[in-house]
Scaffold this active site. Sequence first.
Site, short mmCIF file in Angstrom:
data_model
loop_
_atom_site.label_atom_id
_atom_site.label_comp_id
_atom_site.label_asym_id
_atom_site.label_seq_id
_atom_site.Cartn_x
_atom_site.Cartn_y
_atom_site.Cartn_z
CB CYS A 195 -0.97 0.01 1.18
SG CYS A 195 -2.17 -1.31 1.08
CG HIS A 209 -3.05 3.66 2.19
ND1 HIS A 209 -3.52 3.25 0.96
CD2 HIS A 209 -3.12 2.58 3.01
CE1 HIS A 209 -3.86 1.98 1.04
NE2 HIS A 209 -3.64 1.54 2.27
CG ASN A 225 -6.67 -0.48 1.06
OD1 ASN A 225 -5.96 -0.06 0.14
ND2 ASN A 225 -6.20 -0.99 2.19
O1 UT7 Z 1 -3.82 -0.93 3.74
C1 UT7 Z 1 -2.81 -1.66 4.35
C2 UT7 Z 1 -2.82 -1.58 5.83
N1 UT7 Z 1 -4.06 -2.01 6.40
C3 UT7 Z 1 -4.71 -1.24 7.27
O2 UT7 Z 1 -4.26 -0.14 7.54
C4 UT7 Z 1 -5.93 -1.80 7.93
C5 UT7 Z 1 -5.84 -1.62 9.42
N2 UT7 Z 1 -6.93 -2.25 10.16
C6 UT7 Z 1 -8.20 -1.80 10.11
O3 UT7 Z 1 -8.54 -0.91 9.36
C7 UT7 Z 1 -9.18 -2.41 11.08
O4 UT7 Z 1 -8.48 -3.14 12.05
C8 UT7 Z 1 -10.27 -3.31 10.42
C9 UT7 Z 1 -11.21 -2.46 9.61
C10 UT7 Z 1 -9.60 -4.33 9.53
C11 UT7 Z 1 -11.05 -4.02 11.50
O5 UT7 Z 1 -11.64 -3.07 12.39
P1 UT7 Z 1 -11.44 -3.20 13.98
O6 UT7 Z 1 -12.23 -2.15 14.59
O7 UT7 Z 1 -9.97 -3.21 14.25
O8 UT7 Z 1 -12.10 -4.58 14.26
P2 UT7 Z 1 -11.48 -5.84 15.02
O9 UT7 Z 1 -10.63 -6.63 14.10
O10 UT7 Z 1 -10.90 -5.40 16.32
O11 UT7 Z 1 -12.80 -6.65 15.33
C12 UT7 Z 1 -13.80 -6.11 16.21
C13 UT7 Z 1 -15.00 -7.03 16.18
C14 UT7 Z 1 -14.63 -8.50 16.32
O12 UT7 Z 1 -15.65 -9.13 17.09
P3 UT7 Z 1 -15.42 -9.44 18.66
O13 UT7 Z 1 -14.19 -10.27 18.74
O14 UT7 Z 1 -15.24 -8.09 19.29
O15 UT7 Z 1 -16.68 -10.12 19.03
C15 UT7 Z 1 -14.68 -9.02 14.93
O16 UT7 Z 1 -14.97 -10.40 14.85
O17 UT7 Z 1 -15.65 -6.91 14.91
C16 UT7 Z 1 -15.82 -8.22 14.35
N3 UT7 Z 1 -15.76 -8.08 12.90
C17 UT7 Z 1 -16.85 -7.83 12.17
N4 UT7 Z 1 -18.13 -7.65 12.51
C18 UT7 Z 1 -19.00 -7.38 11.50
C19 UT7 Z 1 -14.68 -8.16 12.09
N5 UT7 Z 1 -15.05 -7.95 10.82
C20 UT7 Z 1 -16.39 -7.74 10.85
C21 UT7 Z 1 -17.34 -7.47 9.85
N6 UT7 Z 1 -18.62 -7.31 10.21
N7 UT7 Z 1 -17.01 -7.35 8.53
#
Ligand code: UT7
Length: 332
Positions: free
Chosen positions: A114, A254, A284
Amino acid sequence: MINAVITGIGGYVPKDVLTNDDISKMVDTTEEWILTRVGIKERRILRGEGLGTSFMGIQAVNQLLKKTGVDPKEIEAVVCATTTPDYPFPTAASIVAYNTGCVNAFAFDLQGACAGFLYALETAANYIRSGRYRKIIVVGGDKMTSITDYTDRTTCPLFGDGCGAVLVEPTTEKIGILDTLLRTDGSGISHLHMKAGGSAYPATYHTIDNHEHYVYQEGRYVFKYAVSYMADAAAEVVERNGLTKDEVNWVVPHQANLRIIDAIAKRLGVSEDKVMINIQKYGNTSAGTIPLCLWEWEDQLKKGDNLILSAFGAGFTWGAIYLKWGYDGKKA
Ligand code: UT7
């Protein structure tokens, strides 16, 4: 002193739209979760048998050549930042150069995930600064949907397809790419990668059955590093060039997550109207996000505007560029 300046820009996003509603029919997610946690409403998806990243690159470069009126035979190099080339070899750049008439150019791909566009722009700028080259095209783009697992709800809402291209030329004015900070930390590999399909784990039935030809990301872990490394890099470039927050005209981050973008704007102390944000429309697009922002905002840019570009990606790779924009408004 010769410096390098962007003198034109082209872009392309496919016409097909994949909405949050479409995604919520594939995996257990909701419009609300995607909007509030990531900031994406929809993304573009390149459909069509045999169409890869080069297809989008060709459209972007053709538009760039048309807008700038440059003869493709004058282009000396085409550098394509991408993680999703059409084939393991030859490069996407060679396909783009051939199909846009850049027959006198040498062409190569550069893989910085990225942050790839920043790496490629700095590479092209240094060719120009050497005094040996006068016209280089930098392409940044990805067909991320080709490596997205539409059974994995943690990654499939994030990505889209798109591509931008810029022309880089010499200048003796104090404009152009004025400062660059690039970094890499290979310890990030276990948190963000595509496991199979390379030389370590070539494709087998096993790798296919295990979904190893798709993006694997530990979102929360990557998020933490993306926020701090992108913001640190941008802040350092601002500081070491003696820019006040009022002197920063545009921040070009980005587009991985609206919350990451907001954190960077906050760290730099700039208001939201100075931050280029189109994640809601395109998601993205990896190496495509920054050139697609410049493409969309071109008509609002003025010669002398101070832009801070910042990105973070797999590797980890990250960095920031301070550039002074080189021309007024949109090229016809
Ligand atoms: O471009 C290259 C570099 N990449 C990035 O910069 C991406 C960086 N990361 C992010 O943008 C975020 O971490 C994500 C968008 C990928 C995820 O968001 P988050 O707020 O960090 O979510 P999380 O992974 O901490 O998950 C929170 C909760 C989890 O449930 P529990 O364990 O709290 O019950 C996940 O299972 O959200 C759940 N979850 C979802 N729920 C509904 C994960 N994906 C989804 C989904 N829909 N699509």
